[in-house]
Design a protein around this motif. Sequence first.
Motif, PDB file in Angstrom:
ATOM      1  N   PHE A 150      70.673 -29.807  -2.491  1.00 17.02           N
ATOM      2  CA  PHE A 150      71.121 -28.824  -1.504  1.00 17.02           C
ATOM      3  C   PHE A 150      70.253 -28.874  -0.248  1.00 17.02           C
ATOM      4  CE2 PHE A 150      72.234 -27.464  -5.756  1.00 17.02           C
ATOM      5  CZ  PHE A 150      73.611 -27.308  -5.632  1.00 17.02           C
ATOM      6  N   PHE A 151      68.996 -29.232  -0.418  1.00 13.77           N
ATOM      7  CA  PHE A 151      68.130 -29.505   0.725  1.00 13.77           C
ATOM      8  C   PHE A 151      68.729 -30.631   1.569  1.00 13.77           C
ATOM      9  CE2 PHE A 151      64.734 -32.126   2.526  1.00 13.77           C
ATOM     10  CZ  PHE A 151      63.927 -31.199   3.170  1.00 13.77           C
ATOM     11  N   GLY A 152      69.169 -31.698   0.901  1.00 12.03           N
ATOM     12  CA  GLY A 152      69.769 -32.827   1.610  1.00 12.03           C
ATOM     13  C   GLY A 152      71.083 -32.465   2.271  1.00 12.03           C
ATOM     14  N   ILE A 153      71.890 -31.642   1.610  1.00 11.09           N
ATOM     15  CA  ILE A 153      73.154 -31.215   2.219  1.00 11.09           C
ATOM     16  C   ILE A 153      72.885 -30.440   3.499  1.00 11.09           C
ATOM     17  CG2 ILE A 153      75.158 -29.711   1.927  1.00 11.09           C
ATOM     18  CD1 ILE A 153      75.095 -30.412  -1.064  1.00 11.09           C
ATOM     19  N   GLY A 211      77.461 -21.506   3.762  1.00 11.21           N
ATOM     20  CA  GLY A 211      78.368 -22.579   3.352  1.00 11.21           C
ATOM     21  C   GLY A 211      77.894 -23.282   2.095  1.00 11.21           C
ATOM     22  N   VAL A 212      76.608 -23.593   2.033  1.00 11.30           N
ATOM     23  CA  VAL A 212      76.070 -24.282   0.850  1.00 11.30           C
ATOM     24  C   VAL A 212      76.092 -23.348  -0.358  1.00 11.30           C
ATOM     25  CG1 VAL A 212      73.997 -25.323  -0.139  1.00 11.30           C
ATOM     26  CG2 VAL A 212      74.704 -25.916   2.177  1.00 11.30           C
ATOM     27  N   ALA A 213      75.852 -22.060  -0.151  1.00  7.75           N
ATOM     28  CA  ALA A 213      75.944 -21.101  -1.263  1.00  7.75           C
ATOM     29  C   ALA A 213      77.350 -21.096  -1.845  1.00  7.75           C
ATOM     30  CB  ALA A 213      75.554 -19.710  -0.783  1.00  7.75           C
ATOM     31  N   LEU A 214      78.356 -21.158  -0.981  1.00 10.65           N
ATOM     32  CA  LEU A 214      79.742 -21.191  -1.458  1.00 10.65           C
ATOM     33  C   LEU A 214      80.045 -22.501  -2.173  1.00 10.65           C
ATOM     34  CD1 LEU A 214      81.570 -19.535   1.582  1.00 10.65           C
ATOM     35  CD2 LEU A 214      81.063 -18.511  -0.656  1.00 10.65           C
ATOM     36  N   LEU A 218      75.078 -16.616 -11.338  1.00  9.94           N
ATOM     37  CA  LEU A 218      75.718 -17.255 -10.181  1.00  9.94           C
ATOM     38  C   LEU A 218      75.111 -16.742  -8.875  1.00  9.94           C
ATOM     39  CD1 LEU A 218      79.482 -17.260 -11.231  1.00  9.94           C
ATOM     40  CD2 LEU A 218      77.870 -19.164 -11.305  1.00  9.94           C
ATOM     41  N   LEU A 219      74.833 -15.442  -8.824  1.00 11.28           N
ATOM     42  CA  LEU A 219      74.222 -14.865  -7.623  1.00 11.28           C
ATOM     43  C   LEU A 219      72.861 -15.489  -7.355  1.00 11.28           C
ATOM     44  CD1 LEU A 219      74.274 -12.754  -5.354  1.00 11.28           C
ATOM     45  CD2 LEU A 219      73.274 -11.130  -6.986  1.00 11.28           C
ATOM     46  N   GLY A 260      71.247 -21.670  -1.115  1.00 14.99           N
ATOM     47  CA  GLY A 260      71.506 -21.397   0.298  1.00 14.99           C
ATOM     48  C   GLY A 260      70.225 -21.428   1.110  1.00 14.99           C
ATOM     49  N   LEU A 261      69.167 -20.780   0.616  1.00  9.01           N
ATOM     50  CA  LEU A 261      67.876 -20.798   1.305  1.00  9.01           C
ATOM     51  C   LEU A 261      67.308 -22.219   1.365  1.00  9.01           C
ATOM     52  CD1 LEU A 261      66.266 -17.594  -0.246  1.00  9.01           C
ATOM     53  CD2 LEU A 261      66.803 -17.949   2.183  1.00  9.01           C
ATOM     54  N   THR A 262      67.457 -22.961   0.278  1.00  4.81           N
ATOM     55  CA  THR A 262      66.953 -24.340   0.237  1.00  4.81           C
ATOM     56  C   THR A 262      67.662 -25.210   1.274  1.00  4.81           C
ATOM     57  OG1 THR A 262      66.490 -24.095  -2.124  1.00  4.81           O
ATOM     58  CG2 THR A 262      66.591 -26.340  -1.255  1.00  4.81           C
ATOM     59  N   ALA A 263      68.962 -25.036   1.436  1.00  2.68           N
ATOM     60  CA  ALA A 263      69.719 -25.809   2.425  1.00  2.68           C
ATOM     61  C   ALA A 263      69.268 -25.490   3.843  1.00  2.68           C
ATOM     62  CB  ALA A 263      71.212 -25.525   2.278  1.00  2.68           C
ATOM     63  N   MET A 264      68.934 -24.241   4.107  1.00  2.43           N
ATOM     64  CA  MET A 264      68.456 -23.865   5.436  1.00  2.43           C
ATOM     65  C   MET A 264      67.144 -24.571   5.766  1.00  2.43           C
ATOM     66  SD  MET A 264      69.459 -19.818   5.176  1.00  2.43           S
ATOM     67  CE  MET A 264      68.912 -19.308   6.811  1.00  2.43           C
TER      68      MET A 264
END
Length: 333
Positions: free
Chosen positions: A63-66, A96-99, A209-210, A217-221
């Motif tokens: 998700f970091f890479g995404i 978006g990544v969280a979804l 899931l939450l 999501g935080l990791t993607a940011m």
Amino acid sequence: MRRGVGPVRAAVFFLVLAVAPTFGLAHWLLTMLVFTLMFAVMASAWNLLGGFTGYPSLGHVAFFGIGAYAVVLWFQHHDISSGYEPFLLLPAIGLGVALVGLPIAAIAMRTRADVFAIVTITLLFVGQTLAFNLRDITGGAQGASIVPAPFPADSYEIPFYDALVVLLAVSMGLTWATMRSKVGLSLAAVRMDEDKAAGIGVRVQTVKLLAFCVSVGLTAMIGGIWAYYEGFIYPQFAFDPLISVAMVLMTFLGGRATLWGPVLGAFILELAQQYFAYSLGGSRFYLIAYALVFLVVILVMPRGILPSVRDRLWRRGRRRIVDAQLPAGDGPL
């Protein structure tokens, strides 16, 4: 602990972080702080899943890479004028990544413990393989670039630093709120015994899931900030397994399911890694030193630094209370 001590500690910590760049720190030191803050946020985010629920994700770097590729690809087709546009895009990337992570979590979290760790590792390699092979989109092994940030050279790191301080505050704020809410109690119940938690009415699947979605999501940011900071990314670095390993080690080192543990672990291990990397050069011997730092602490304090220190202080205080209640001359035999 007295009421109010925690908020005061947090206020002092973030005040120090906020004013640190005003002291004219050297570029190399600011760079170290930027990467340390990146890992502090990622470890804190991983803790929401791996620490509170006990689900040991080893594929968070997917998700970091995404997030990294999302920023780069978006701004290959959109202009950067002020330099702050990528930062403004981060909330959308996180959401978006969280979804995207929601259906992944729904499948992966049907497994538990070691099986879950293996499933999440596959996400890492799937992401890396796609990044290598979708050449028309990602650039493949040639990598992808983003327009360099138009910040002055003498203060280039500061906007990234400030954005990371804000994200660290958000991540720790979410952790603090979790620890003091029904969600936190539910996650603790899941970690202790998931079947019993379901039996007493905990909405197990919902809270899992939450936690997963907020964490990724935080990791993607952070991946987005890293890509913008670096300016050029390659699949092997955007999906580097060592990033996932670092998140886990930092959280275990400082203490899982605690507020300050992942942050403390990040500041210890990332600064140690940076120091050893500069000292030992490109030989990668620094990874041995990096592992030894972790190994020594785990052997001495297996639950992590903060829980171990807290337990020792509690036992010492308890011993003093018992000693004070003993009649004079009735010490230990």
